[in-house]
Design a protein around this motif. Sequence first.
Motif, PDB file in Angstrom:
ATOM      1  N   GLU A   1       0.836  -1.202   0.000  1.00 23.71           N
ATOM      2  CA  GLU A   1       0.000   0.000   0.000  1.00 23.71           C
ATOM      3  C   GLU A   1       0.879   1.263   0.000  1.00 23.71           C
ATOM      4  N   THR A   2       1.900   1.276   0.847  1.00 18.71           N
ATOM      5  CA  THR A   2       2.800   2.430   0.911  1.00 18.71           C
ATOM      6  C   THR A   2       3.537   2.642  -0.405  1.00 18.71           C
ATOM      7  N   ALA A   3       4.098   1.556  -0.934  1.00 23.12           N
ATOM      8  CA  ALA A   3       4.873   1.670  -2.169  1.00 23.12           C
ATOM      9  C   ALA A   3       3.989   2.085  -3.340  1.00 23.12           C
ATOM     10  N   THR A   4       2.764   1.549  -3.408  1.00 20.90           N
ATOM     11  CA  THR A   4       1.872   1.880  -4.523  1.00 20.90           C
ATOM     12  C   THR A   4       1.441   3.342  -4.457  1.00 20.90           C
ATOM     13  N   LEU A   5       1.118   3.826  -3.279  1.00 18.22           N
ATOM     14  CA  LEU A   5       0.778   5.247  -3.143  1.00 18.22           C
ATOM     15  C   LEU A   5       1.954   6.128  -3.546  1.00 18.22           C
ATOM     16  N   SER A   6       3.162   5.668  -3.243  1.00 17.24           N
ATOM     17  CA  SER A   6       4.352   6.425  -3.646  1.00 17.24           C
ATOM     18  C   SER A   6       4.515   6.433  -5.163  1.00 17.24           C
ATOM     19  N   TYR A   7       4.210   5.304  -5.809  1.00 13.20           N
ATOM     20  CA  TYR A   7       4.250   5.258  -7.272  1.00 13.20           C
ATOM     21  C   TYR A   7       3.211   6.198  -7.876  1.00 13.20           C
ATOM     22  N   LEU A   8       2.028   6.249  -7.269  1.00 16.81           N
ATOM     23  CA  LEU A   8       1.003   7.173  -7.760  1.00 16.81           C
ATOM     24  C   LEU A   8       1.479   8.619  -7.635  1.00 16.81           C
ATOM     25  N   ALA A   9       2.209   8.917  -6.576  1.00 14.28           N
ATOM     26  CA  ALA A   9       2.779  10.259  -6.429  1.00 14.28           C
ATOM     27  C   ALA A   9       3.814  10.525  -7.514  1.00 14.28           C
ATOM     28  N   LEU A  10       4.646   9.519  -7.802  1.00 12.25           N
ATOM     29  CA  LEU A  10       5.641   9.679  -8.861  1.00 12.25           C
ATOM     30  C   LEU A  10       4.963   9.941 -10.199  1.00 12.25           C
ATOM     31  N   GLN A  11       3.895   9.190 -10.485  1.00 16.19           N
ATOM     32  CA  GLN A  11       3.174   9.387 -11.744  1.00 16.19           C
ATOM     33  C   GLN A  11       2.579  10.787 -11.824  1.00 16.19           C
ATOM     34  N   ALA A  12       1.994  11.247 -10.731  1.00 10.21           N
ATOM     35  CA  ALA A  12       1.405  12.587 -10.723  1.00 10.21           C
ATOM     36  C   ALA A  12       2.481  13.649 -10.973  1.00 10.21           C
ATOM     37  N   ASN A  13       3.649  13.484 -10.380  1.00 13.93           N
ATOM     38  CA  ASN A  13       4.746  14.422 -10.657  1.00 13.93           C
ATOM     39  C   ASN A  13       5.139  14.387 -12.124  1.00 13.93           C
ATOM     40  N   ALA A  14       5.228  13.184 -12.696  1.00  9.84           N
ATOM     41  CA  ALA A  14       5.609  13.041 -14.102  1.00  9.84           C
ATOM     42  C   ALA A  14       4.597  13.710 -15.028  1.00  9.84           C
ATOM     43  N   LEU A  15       3.349  13.767 -14.594  1.00 15.34           N
ATOM     44  CA  LEU A  15       2.291  14.375 -15.396  1.00 15.34           C
ATOM     45  C   LEU A  15       2.046  15.830 -15.003  1.00 15.34           C
ATOM     46  N   ALA A  16       2.996  16.421 -14.279  1.00 17.98           N
ATOM     47  CA  ALA A  16       2.928  17.830 -13.880  1.00 17.98           C
ATOM     48  C   ALA A  16       1.691  18.130 -13.033  1.00 17.98           C
ATOM     49  N   ARG A  17       1.411  17.227 -12.088  1.00 17.50           N
ATOM     50  CA  ARG A  17       0.309  17.447 -11.138  1.00 17.50           C
ATOM     51  C   ARG A  17       0.877  17.369  -9.716  1.00 17.50           C
ATOM     52  N   PRO A  18       1.685  18.353  -9.322  1.00 22.64           N
ATOM     53  CA  PRO A  18       2.402  18.247  -8.046  1.00 22.64           C
ATOM     54  C   PRO A  18       1.504  18.252  -6.820  1.00 22.64           C
ATOM     55  N   ARG A  19       0.350  18.935  -6.882  1.00 25.70           N
ATOM     56  CA  ARG A  19      -0.532  18.916  -5.707  1.00 25.70           C
ATOM     57  C   ARG A  19      -1.096  17.517  -5.485  1.00 25.70           C
ATOM     58  N   GLU A  20      -1.489  16.860  -6.569  1.00 27.63           N
ATOM     59  CA  GLU A  20      -1.957  15.481  -6.447  1.00 27.63           C
ATOM     60  C   GLU A  20      -0.821  14.598  -5.937  1.00 27.63           C
ATOM     61  N   ALA A  21       0.377  14.812  -6.460  1.00 30.01           N
ATOM     62  CA  ALA A  21       1.530  14.031  -6.012  1.00 30.01           C
ATOM     63  C   ALA A  21       1.757  14.199  -4.521  1.00 30.01           C
ATOM     64  N   SER A  22       1.632  15.421  -4.039  1.00 21.10           N
ATOM     65  CA  SER A  22       1.840  15.682  -2.619  1.00 21.10           C
ATOM     66  C   SER A  22       0.803  14.954  -1.765  1.00 21.10           C
ATOM     67  N   ARG A  23      -0.439  14.904  -2.267  1.00 19.61           N
ATOM     68  CA  ARG A  23      -1.487  14.188  -1.516  1.00 19.61           C
ATOM     69  C   ARG A  23      -1.190  12.697  -1.461  1.00 19.61           C
ATOM     70  N   PHE A  24      -0.796  12.120  -2.586  1.00 20.99           N
ATOM     71  CA  PHE A  24      -0.458  10.695  -2.591  1.00 20.99           C
ATOM     72  C   PHE A  24       0.743  10.424  -1.686  1.00 20.99           C
ATOM     73  N   ALA A  25       1.736  11.291  -1.731  1.00 23.26           N
ATOM     74  CA  ALA A  25       2.926  11.099  -0.904  1.00 23.26           C
ATOM     75  C   ALA A  25       2.578  11.166   0.578  1.00 23.26           C
ATOM     76  N   SER A  26       1.682  12.079   0.943  1.00 26.15           N
ATOM     77  CA  SER A  26       1.254  12.174   2.348  1.00 26.15           C
ATOM     78  C   SER A  26       0.506  10.915   2.780  1.00 26.15           C
ATOM     79  N   ALA A  27      -0.328  10.380   1.871  1.00 30.01           N
ATOM     80  CA  ALA A  27      -1.038   9.135   2.182  1.00 30.01           C
ATOM     81  C   ALA A  27      -0.053   7.986   2.362  1.00 30.01           C
TER      82      ALA A  27
END
Length: 478
Positions: free
Chosen positions: A276-302
């Motif tokens: 769960e932790t690693a997958t949420l981190s991957y979702l944050a990485l994807q959001a950063n790659a797609l220039a969605r840093p706020r979404e990335a920050s939310r996933f990283a916090s989760a």
Amino acid sequence: MINSQDVDTAKKELGRKLAGWRTTRKLTQLDLARSVPSSRSTIAGVERGAQVVDHTFWARCDALLRAGGELILAYGRFQELERQFQAERAAGAARARWGDIDTWSRQIAQSGYGAVPDPVARSTAAGCAEISGVPNDLPGVAFDDMRRRTLVKWGATAAAVASTGVGRSSVAHAGRVGAHDAERLSKAAVRLYGLDYRHGGDSLWQAATAKVNDGYAMLEQGTYTGTVEGHLLKATGRVQMCAGWLALDAGEHTIARNCFTDALALARQASDREVETATLSYLALQANALARPREASRFASAAENATSTIGGPPRLGAVPQLRKAIASALMADQSGTDTAIRLARRVLDRDGDKPTEQWCTFLSPAELDGIEGTCAVELGRTTQAQTLLERAIAGYDDRYARNRALYRVRLARARLTAGAPDGAADAANEALDDLAEEVASWRVNAELEAVAHQLAAYPEIPAVAGFLARYPSVAGPQ
């Protein structure tokens, strides 16, 4: 069938959309170029439909022009059209080269891979062979340099591979399933990660989805104890997470997102907080790659919240912090970036010498230098960025060729920003060296394409000219 005229028409329509939004915001091409940043000639080329640029360019233009996502969506539609065109062209070329497909498919089936209905699936068969330990020398098909290169290139033709049905489970009737079956599935994920660090995700993600389907087949059709069910859920979740990461690295973002969603569901069924932790981190990485840093920050916090409740494998706690660091840098939050990097380094100082899960082995001092260097590029700290990225590159050997290539491209970008196009060309050429050795990664190629466009403004510099001459045959748009 899609033809080249369809792609050219779509490219020109995409350019007209950019010109329309730029005009609406009363900006000149030079104004927009300075803000992206890019060159005026690049903006002009894109608006004419004569030039292709990467997702980062469109995301920045969409934000700068306040287009509400319209430019990103339009680019996504164009990219899908172009991907389908390339897939159809690759399939046709493969049929022309390999001739009698039925004979070839029977040879693959006899070798133990199962029926393969299309030669475009060759990359999946070869990938599965490496993962399972089966030799790559298929009957009647020499595994020469051309085939290795083909494996990498055809990995990008995801639409064609998916349409063949390759990757569906080879487990027709799972029968009795034991702990050793779950263990084999987990080992497949370990092997996939090892191959990914060396080669990138383009040539591997289809093979990962095949292993995922084997896991689902055992869960749905097999007979097992409650204890084995728990092991099988965890193993399938790990392979599903790995498939998502590989698809992300291949630029298959919809597939990646679906894989991550399923991996989270499996992790929660199995109470596997690590996945769960690693997958949420991957979702944050994807959001950063797609220039969605706020979404990335939310996933990283989760992800940070999830990892705080478990012991977890060593180093895992650093991953959410690295995703936060990039997101903060993309939002020009220097303090947030520095805090996240400091916390990540603290975890690595504590756990860096401990054995860890395969998906965490990339976390080393070199990787932290690379991430901090990337943040420095985004924040405009070009001197610091160059020092950190050079150190990161020096810390990677051929086992991590994809990561090394990525940081070489980012070093080229930092040198361009610092006004050193000759040094940028040197770094970009070294990235081509990695790509020529069978690294196939959407992230590397997308960022290198942007660097190539910027370097095109300096054709009179010998190092730049050398790179520009070499780039199309190694990593240019196909």
